[in-house]
Design a protein around this motif. Structure first.
Motif, PDB file in Angstrom:
ATOM      1  N   ALA B  98      22.436  50.757  49.782  1.00 13.07           N
ATOM      2  CA  ALA B  98      22.819  51.464  48.860  1.00 13.07           C
ATOM      3  C   ALA B  98      24.397  51.408  48.794  1.00 13.07           C
ATOM      4  O   ALA B  98      24.984  51.675  47.667  1.00 13.07           O
ATOM      5  CB  ALA B  98      22.635  52.865  48.983  1.00 13.07           C
ATOM      6  N   VAL B  99      25.173  51.411  49.584  1.00 11.28           N
ATOM      7  CA  VAL B  99      26.681  51.414  49.924  1.00 11.28           C
ATOM      8  C   VAL B  99      26.832  49.975  49.244  1.00 11.28           C
ATOM      9  O   VAL B  99      27.803  50.162  48.348  1.00 11.28           O
ATOM     10  CB  VAL B  99      27.296  51.531  51.030  1.00 11.28           C
ATOM     11  N   ALA B 100      26.466  49.024  49.632  1.00  6.51           N
ATOM     12  CA  ALA B 100      26.772  47.798  49.110  1.00  6.51           C
ATOM     13  C   ALA B 100      26.414  47.599  47.402  1.00  6.51           C
ATOM     14  O   ALA B 100      27.429  47.072  46.536  1.00  6.51           O
ATOM     15  CB  ALA B 100      26.034  46.536  49.660  1.00  6.51           C
ATOM     16  N   LYS B 101      25.539  48.288  46.861  1.00 11.18           N
ATOM     17  CA  LYS B 101      24.917  48.387  45.737  1.00 11.18           C
ATOM     18  C   LYS B 101      26.080  49.313  44.673  1.00 11.18           C
ATOM     19  O   LYS B 101      26.681  48.809  43.880  1.00 11.18           O
ATOM     20  CB  LYS B 101      23.824  48.995  45.541  1.00 11.18           C
ATOM     21  N   LEU B 102      26.350  50.172  45.484  1.00 13.88           N
ATOM     22  CA  LEU B 102      27.553  51.130  44.763  1.00 13.88           C
ATOM     23  C   LEU B 102      29.121  50.489  44.636  1.00 13.88           C
ATOM     24  O   LEU B 102      29.514  50.464  43.394  1.00 13.88           O
ATOM     25  CB  LEU B 102      27.973  52.453  45.478  1.00 13.88           C
ATOM     26  N   LEU B 103      29.242  49.556  45.518  1.00  9.03           N
ATOM     27  CA  LEU B 103      30.487  48.769  45.554  1.00  9.03           C
ATOM     28  C   LEU B 103      30.372  47.560  44.534  1.00  9.03           C
ATOM     29  O   LEU B 103      31.264  47.448  43.728  1.00  9.03           O
ATOM     30  CB  LEU B 103      30.835  48.201  47.093  1.00  9.03           C
ATOM     31  N   ALA B 104      29.276  47.039  44.716  1.00  4.05           N
ATOM     32  CA  ALA B 104      28.953  45.984  43.823  1.00  4.05           C
ATOM     33  C   ALA B 104      29.300  46.485  42.330  1.00  4.05           C
ATOM     34  O   ALA B 104      29.697  45.590  41.360  1.00  4.05           O
ATOM     35  CB  ALA B 104      27.690  45.303  43.988  1.00  4.05           C
ATOM     36  N   GLU B 105      28.691  47.590  41.834  1.00  3.11           N
ATOM     37  CA  GLU B 105      28.862  47.959  40.600  1.00  3.11           C
ATOM     38  C   GLU B 105      30.191  48.032  40.059  1.00  3.11           C
ATOM     39  O   GLU B 105      30.640  47.922  39.034  1.00  3.11           O
ATOM     40  CB  GLU B 105      28.012  49.402  40.476  1.00  3.11           C
ATOM     41  N   GLN B 106      31.239  48.396  40.876  1.00  7.19           N
ATOM     42  CA  GLN B 106      32.595  48.601  40.573  1.00  7.19           C
ATOM     43  C   GLN B 106      33.267  47.335  40.735  1.00  7.19           C
ATOM     44  O   GLN B 106      34.017  46.804  39.901  1.00  7.19           O
ATOM     45  CB  GLN B 106      33.048  49.631  41.523  1.00  7.19           C
ATOM     46  N   VAL B 107      33.062  46.653  41.780  1.00  7.90           N
ATOM     47  CA  VAL B 107      33.814  45.337  42.251  1.00  7.90           C
ATOM     48  C   VAL B 107      33.500  44.227  41.209  1.00  7.90           C
ATOM     49  O   VAL B 107      34.561  43.524  40.913  1.00  7.90           O
ATOM     50  CB  VAL B 107      33.284  45.087  43.748  1.00  7.90           C
ATOM     51  N   LYS B 108      32.413  44.147  40.636  1.00  6.80           N
ATOM     52  CA  LYS B 108      32.022  43.375  39.713  1.00  6.80           C
ATOM     53  C   LYS B 108      32.810  43.047  38.490  1.00  6.80           C
ATOM     54  O   LYS B 108      33.137  42.323  37.527  1.00  6.80           O
ATOM     55  CB  LYS B 108      30.660  43.100  39.360  1.00  6.80           C
ATOM     56  N   GLU B 109      33.595  44.350  37.997  1.00  6.54           N
ATOM     57  CA  GLU B 109      34.429  44.457  36.941  1.00  6.54           C
ATOM     58  C   GLU B 109      35.730  43.865  37.111  1.00  6.54           C
ATOM     59  O   GLU B 109      36.252  43.731  35.975  1.00  6.54           O
ATOM     60  CB  GLU B 109      34.476  46.020  36.600  1.00  6.54           C
ATOM     61  N   GLY B 110      36.097  43.661  38.153  1.00  9.30           N
ATOM     62  CA  GLY B 110      37.502  43.390  38.832  1.00  9.30           C
ATOM     63  C   GLY B 110      37.901  41.908  38.589  1.00  9.30           C
ATOM     64  O   GLY B 110      38.966  41.606  38.787  1.00  9.30           O
ATOM     65  N   ASN B 111      36.884  40.971  38.477  1.00  8.00           N
ATOM     66  CA  ASN B 111      37.278  39.554  38.553  1.00  8.00           C
ATOM     67  C   ASN B 111      38.074  39.197  39.568  1.00  8.00           C
ATOM     68  O   ASN B 111      39.305  38.540  39.519  1.00  8.00           O
ATOM     69  CB  ASN B 111      37.983  39.366  37.197  1.00  8.00           C
ATOM     70  N   PHE B 112      37.600  39.187  40.829  1.00  8.40           N
ATOM     71  CA  PHE B 112      38.523  39.126  42.095  1.00  8.40           C
ATOM     72  C   PHE B 112      38.207  37.736  42.477  1.00  8.40           C
ATOM     73  O   PHE B 112      36.998  37.239  42.289  1.00  8.40           O
ATOM     74  CB  PHE B 112      38.033  40.475  43.185  1.00  8.40           C
ATOM     75  N   ASP B 113      39.238  37.160  42.952  1.00 11.66           N
ATOM     76  CA  ASP B 113      39.196  35.918  43.792  1.00 11.66           C
ATOM     77  C   ASP B 113      38.536  36.107  44.986  1.00 11.66           C
ATOM     78  O   ASP B 113      38.194  35.099  45.759  1.00 11.66           O
ATOM     79  CB  ASP B 113      40.528  35.115  43.772  1.00 11.66           C
ATOM     80  N   LEU B 114      39.028  37.078  45.819  1.00  8.90           N
ATOM     81  CA  LEU B 114      38.836  37.207  47.235  1.00  8.90           C
ATOM     82  C   LEU B 114      38.334  38.719  47.609  1.00  8.90           C
ATOM     83  O   LEU B 114      39.021  39.503  46.893  1.00  8.90           O
ATOM     84  CB  LEU B 114      40.028  37.005  47.807  1.00  8.90           C
ATOM     85  N   ILE B 115      37.282  38.796  48.054  1.00  8.47           N
ATOM     86  CA  ILE B 115      36.949  40.393  48.636  1.00  8.47           C
ATOM     87  C   ILE B 115      36.682  40.142  50.172  1.00  8.47           C
ATOM     88  O   ILE B 115      36.200  39.465  50.577  1.00  8.47           O
ATOM     89  CB  ILE B 115      35.524  40.620  48.037  1.00  8.47           C
TER      90      ILE B 115
END
Lengths: 325, 253
Positions: B98-115
């Motif tokens: 559930a923590v990973a899912k919450l993070l994914a919802e926000q992180v996917k918007e950011g167009n990051f090269d590296l996490i």
């Protein structure tokens, strides 16, 4: 319907790792009156490994593909997501190791399996899977239940199950590899060996392990003096290497070295399982720690609860006296 | 290059007594000191070091209570660009998925090269959130990274295996790495950094409910007392003497 238990075989450079036999022991116990125990082997030219596994499983599912020669989480996920969805094992066991940590979370997500990691044990009660875990550095245990599903993924902490000989004769079933194209987004390049240090801590009969409790690098010389007077070598747990106080070749534990000296003195080491893995085989273990609840005292034969900055100089003095006499 | 770093506020329990509350599902936090999870601190430092070499932003993400703002602010003071704190209503009952899912919802918007994340949290220690997040984002990953270099859209990383052995991998970006402790030397925040951090963006995501939990804590309990060392009693002088006698008796001195 039978409920089979799968064990994912862990091997590196042609050697089956100990965790595999621990998992097969647990897997055998869980599979009785439920179904079969199957070892799942992903690799390349697996004959030697198959011979080692035969007495420990009822069936070996052998997936042989050159691209599985070295571990690669991406290839593992392709193979295992296919296999698990097709065969629907009740429980799939793997090790909480550099191997399991790297593919279990994504595999469980990809095929929607409940997953409990780093477990000391697991139990099945009326088809519900419960796992026992250690949290907060070993000071608390927790019991976890997994949501109802057709199957479950459980990773087990190395060293938590005593391996037993189960005297089976496994039937080998070749499974064709589902890997089609080469993967270019994750490639294994090479193994890198750790640098060799000035002393080999595995060769010493007396090892003094120091940990986070040392607090400052200025206390190192006191520990060096102590190691010298007792006739041992100085080793350490991970935080001491992370801080740059001792080099990696002095680290005792699962990602460092395994030592089996006659005497191991753990000074300011709390006893995280990663460290304990590397020293529990010592004949006599002494722990000196100011925290009476430190897990190291459950591993040690003798313990002193106290401040190492006071205990070590006094101990050093007494030993020097004794040796001089 | 834009980098996301996922961090967590955890209690320091190495030398503290840890007690379970009456629900038997949580610990009592009152007497404990909290800080950024150790491995996450190394992940943050690795991001800061990379940013010194390339242009780009560092965004910090955390799932936690309002108190987690402390660790976000510390990261901002060290040089991160902005922070995002995610606080679902059912914060107390999350599992790693559930923590990973919450993070994914926000992180996917950011167009990051590296996490980057830490390889393990010192509280519940699942080593699960990072790799789950990578899968939810559909990007490759590597765990237990102890060395990292970036060139031409690829990362060359070394993973820590066992017994001192490492493996070197080449991984295409965007990718997620879980960072092992010891990879670098984490810096401390400067006074100027702390002043600047007050002006930086800290976005709060609230009024949401996490879903999809698959693992539930039934209860917490104290580890059964099994084998226990013989604890030598007395003052420093006395216990030192006792230990010497024991070791001498065993022929170890």
């Amino acid at each position: 319907m039978t409920k089979d238990i799968f064990v994912i075989v862990e091997h590196r450079r042609g050697e089956v790792r100990d965790i595999t036999f621990e998992l097969l022991t647990k897997g055998y116990e869980l599979s009785r009156d439920r179904g079969k125990l199957l070892a799942v082997l992903l690799g390349f030219q697996n004959e030697k490994i198959i011979d080692k596994l035969k007495p420990f499983a009822e069936t070996i599912l052998n997936i042989d593909d050159e691209r599985l020669k070295e571990f690669n989480a991406e290839y593992y996920q392709i193979v295992l997501s296919n296999l698990l969805q097709e065969k629907k094992p009740f429980i799939t066991l793997l090790g909480q190791t550099a191997f399991g940590i790297d593919f279990a979370p994504s595999l469980s997500t990809a095929i929607d399996l409940p997953y409990s990691s780093d477990c000391l044990d697991l139990e099945i009660e009326n088809d519900t899977v419960f796992t026992e875990r250690q949290i907060y550095g070993g000071k608390i245990n927790s019991r976890i239940s997994l949501a109802e599903n057709w199957g479950y993924l459980v990773s087990v902490r190395p060293g938590s199950i005593a391996p037993r000989d189960v005297e089976l004769v496994a039937e080998v079933v070749d499974v064709s590899s589902p890997i089609k194209e080469d993967i270019d987004y994750r490639k294994f390049m090479q193994y890198v060996e750790a640098a060799k240090g000035e002393v080999d801590i595995t060769q010493s009969e007396v090892v003094i392990g120091i940990g986070r409790g040392i607090k400052e690098d200025k206390n190192l010389s006191m520990m060096e003096d102590f190691a010298k007077s007792i006739g041992g070598v100085l080793a350490c747990s991970r935080p001491v290497v992370d801080a740059g106080w001792l080099t990696k070749d002095r680290q005792v534990g699962s990602s460092g070295k395994t030592v089996k000296p006659k005497l191991y003195i753990a000074v300011g080491i709390s006893g995280a399982f990663q460290h304990v893995m590397g020293m529990k085989g010592a004949d006599t273990i002494v722990a000196i720690n100011k925290d009476p609840n430190a897990p190291i005292f459950t591993v040690a034969n003798y313990g002193i609860v106290g401040d190492l900055l006071q205990v070590i100089p006094k101990l050093n003095e007494k030993i020097t006296e004794l040796k001089g006499a | 290059m834009n980098i996301a770093v996922c961090i967590k506020r955890v209690p320091e329990t190495a030398e503290a007594a840890v007690n379970i509350d009456s629900s038997e599902k949580h610990i009592i936090p009152d007497q404990l000191v909290f800080d950024i999870n150790e491995a996450d601190n190394y992940a943050l430092e690795e991001a800061l070091l990379l940013r010194e070499k390339t242009e780009g932003d560092i965004t910090l993400f955390t799932v936690g209570s309002k108190e987690s703002d402390e660790v976000i602010k510390m990261g901002l003071a060290k040089g991160a660009t902005r922070g995002v704190r995610i606080t679902p209503e059912n914060l107390d009952n999350l599992d790693a998925y559930a923590v990973a899912k919450l993070l994914a919802e926000q992180v996917k918007e950011g167009n990051f090269d590296l996490i980057l994340t830490g390889c393990i949290s010192s509280d519940v220690g699942n080593s699960q959130v990072g790799v789950t997040l990578a899968e939810l984002l559909g990007i490759p990953h590597a765990t237990l990274v102890i060395k990292m270099g970036i060139e031409d859209g690829f990362a060359t990383v070394q993973r820590e295996l066992e017994g001192g052995l490492l493996e070197e991998l080449k991984i295409k970006l965007p990718a997620l790495f879980t960072i092992q402790t010891g990879i670098n030397e984490p810096r401390y925040a400067s006074i100027l950094g702390i002043k600047r951090a007050a002006q930086k963006e800290l976005r709060v995501i609230e009024n949401i409910t996490a879903e999809g939990m698959k693992a539930e804590v039934v209860k917490m309990y104290y580890p059964p007392v099994g084998k226990m060392a013989e604890i030598l009693e007395g003052g420093v002088e006395e216990v030192s003497g006792k230990l010497c006698e024991i070791l001498k008796g065993k022929g170890l001195l």
